[in-house]
Motif scaffolding. Structure first.
Motif, PDB file in Angstrom:
ATOM      1  N   VAL A  11       0.854  -1.188   0.000  1.00 22.38           N
ATOM      2  CA  VAL A  11       0.000   0.000   0.000  1.00 22.38           C
ATOM      3  C   VAL A  11       0.887   1.233   0.000  1.00 22.38           C
ATOM      4  N   GLN A  12       0.392   2.305  -0.568  1.00 21.58           N
ATOM      5  CA  GLN A  12       1.144   3.553  -0.576  1.00 21.58           C
ATOM      6  C   GLN A  12       0.990   4.257   0.776  1.00 21.58           C
ATOM      7  N   ALA A  13       1.961   5.063   1.092  1.00 18.87           N
ATOM      8  CA  ALA A  13       1.895   5.854   2.320  1.00 18.87           C
ATOM      9  C   ALA A  13       0.601   6.665   2.334  1.00 18.87           C
ATOM     10  N   GLY A  14      -0.023   6.694   3.498  1.00 17.31           N
ATOM     11  CA  GLY A  14      -1.304   7.367   3.642  1.00 17.31           C
ATOM     12  C   GLY A  14      -2.494   6.461   3.419  1.00 17.31           C
ATOM     13  N   ARG A  66      -4.347   5.729  14.742  1.00 13.73           N
ATOM     14  CA  ARG A  66      -4.283   5.288  13.338  1.00 13.73           C
ATOM     15  C   ARG A  66      -4.804   3.862  13.167  1.00 13.73           C
ATOM     16  N   PHE A  67      -4.554   3.010  14.138  1.00 14.15           N
ATOM     17  CA  PHE A  67      -4.942   1.601  14.056  1.00 14.15           C
ATOM     18  C   PHE A  67      -6.090   1.340  15.032  1.00 14.15           C
ATOM     19  N   ASN A  83      -4.920   2.641   9.328  1.00 13.20           N
ATOM     20  CA  ASN A  83      -5.095   3.826   8.502  1.00 13.20           C
ATOM     21  C   ASN A  83      -3.857   4.707   8.576  1.00 13.20           C
ATOM     22  N   SER A  84      -3.766   5.628   7.658  1.00 15.75           N
ATOM     23  CA  SER A  84      -2.631   6.577   7.625  1.00 15.75           C
ATOM     24  C   SER A  84      -1.304   5.842   7.732  1.00 15.75           C
ATOM     25  N   LEU A  85      -1.174   4.807   6.950  1.00 13.28           N
ATOM     26  CA  LEU A  85       0.043   3.996   7.010  1.00 13.28           C
ATOM     27  C   LEU A  85       1.247   4.786   6.523  1.00 13.28           C
ATOM     28  N   ASN A  86       2.381   4.518   7.109  1.00 13.94           N
ATOM     29  CA  ASN A  86       3.629   5.128   6.680  1.00 13.94           C
ATOM     30  C   ASN A  86       4.683   4.043   6.532  1.00 13.94           C
ATOM     31  N   PRO A  87       5.786   4.345   5.854  1.00 19.80           N
ATOM     32  CA  PRO A  87       6.805   3.306   5.595  1.00 19.80           C
ATOM     33  C   PRO A  87       7.317   2.640   6.863  1.00 19.80           C
ATOM     34  N   GLU A  88       7.276   3.325   7.991  1.00 22.55           N
ATOM     35  CA  GLU A  88       7.744   2.730   9.246  1.00 22.55           C
ATOM     36  C   GLU A  88       6.813   1.615   9.732  1.00 22.55           C
ATOM     37  N   GLN A 116       0.573 -17.520  11.486  1.00 24.94           N
ATOM     38  CA  GLN A 116       1.678 -17.213  10.593  1.00 24.94           C
ATOM     39  C   GLN A 116       1.643 -15.714  10.313  1.00 24.94           C
ATOM     40  N   GLY A 117       2.697 -15.153   9.876  1.00 27.35           N
ATOM     41  CA  GLY A 117       2.742 -13.723   9.632  1.00 27.35           C
ATOM     42  C   GLY A 117       2.109 -13.353   8.312  1.00 27.35           C
ATOM     43  N   THR A 118       1.727 -12.084   8.235  1.00 24.94           N
ATOM     44  CA  THR A 118       1.257 -11.518   6.975  1.00 24.94           C
ATOM     45  C   THR A 118       2.038 -10.229   6.743  1.00 24.94           C
ATOM     46  N   LEU A 119       2.594 -10.098   5.552  1.00 21.11           N
ATOM     47  CA  LEU A 119       3.506  -9.002   5.266  1.00 21.11           C
ATOM     48  C   LEU A 119       2.747  -7.752   4.844  1.00 21.11           C
ATOM     49  N   VAL A 120       3.081  -6.665   5.499  1.00 19.75           N
ATOM     50  CA  VAL A 120       2.563  -5.344   5.132  1.00 19.75           C
ATOM     51  C   VAL A 120       3.739  -4.500   4.654  1.00 19.75           C
ATOM     52  N   THR A 121       3.632  -3.995   3.450  1.00 20.55           N
ATOM     53  CA  THR A 121       4.672  -3.148   2.882  1.00 20.55           C
ATOM     54  C   THR A 121       4.052  -1.812   2.514  1.00 20.55           C
ATOM     55  N   VAL A 122       4.614  -0.743   3.067  1.00 20.87           N
ATOM     56  CA  VAL A 122       4.112   0.603   2.798  1.00 20.87           C
ATOM     57  C   VAL A 122       5.166   1.350   2.001  1.00 20.87           C
ATOM     58  N   SER A 123       4.816   1.753   0.812  1.00 20.16           N
ATOM     59  CA  SER A 123       5.764   2.456  -0.048  1.00 20.16           C
ATOM     60  C   SER A 123       5.612   3.966   0.129  1.00 20.16           C
TER      61      SER A 123
END
Length: 124
Positions: A11-14, A66-67, A83-88, A116-123
């Motif tokens: 997901v993109q930042a924000g 945010r969460f 919500n309001s996800l950021n790269p961190e 098991q884990g689920t990967l979240v990547t914030v660009s």
């Protein structure tokens, strides 16, 4: 109790994502159900948690406002609305459980059951 996490992605930042943790194999009663996350090279970090029967909620300072953690009793599912996800926030997210709430809810070692884990990547 078996836990199955899902909902991660890119997901993109924000932007926003909702993670799900499906529980099976037992009754949850007063269980504590929580989310941790772990970024590469980092220690696991408590994110959010609740007591299945109600009355207890907790959030890491880094995600407050945010969460949101919630549950669906009928589906035996815990959600993490982010919500309001950021790269961190980029991490592998894990759901975990123990049979009762603990004041040490931030400690990974307190939990007996893990999904098991689920990967979240914030660009950015």
């Amino acid at each position: 109790v078996q836990l199955q996490a899902s909902g991660g992605g890119l997901v993109q930042a924000g932007g926003s994502l909702r993670l799900s943790c499906d529980a099976s194999g037992g009754t949850l009663n007063n269980y504590a159900l929580v989310w941790f996350r772990q970024a590469p090279g980092q220690e696991p970090e408590f994110v959010a948690g609740l007591r299945w029967s109600g009355g207890r909620y907790a959030y890491a300072d880094s995600v407050k406002g945010r969460f949101t953690i919630s549950r669906d009793y009928a589906k035996k599912t815990v959600y993490l609305q982010m919500n309001s996800l950021n790269p961190e926030d980029t991490s592998v997210y894990y759901c975990a459980a123990r049979s009762s709430w603990t004041t040490n809810y931030r400690q990974k070692s307190e939990y007996d059951y893990w999904g098991q884990g689920t990967l979240v990547t914030v660009s950015s």
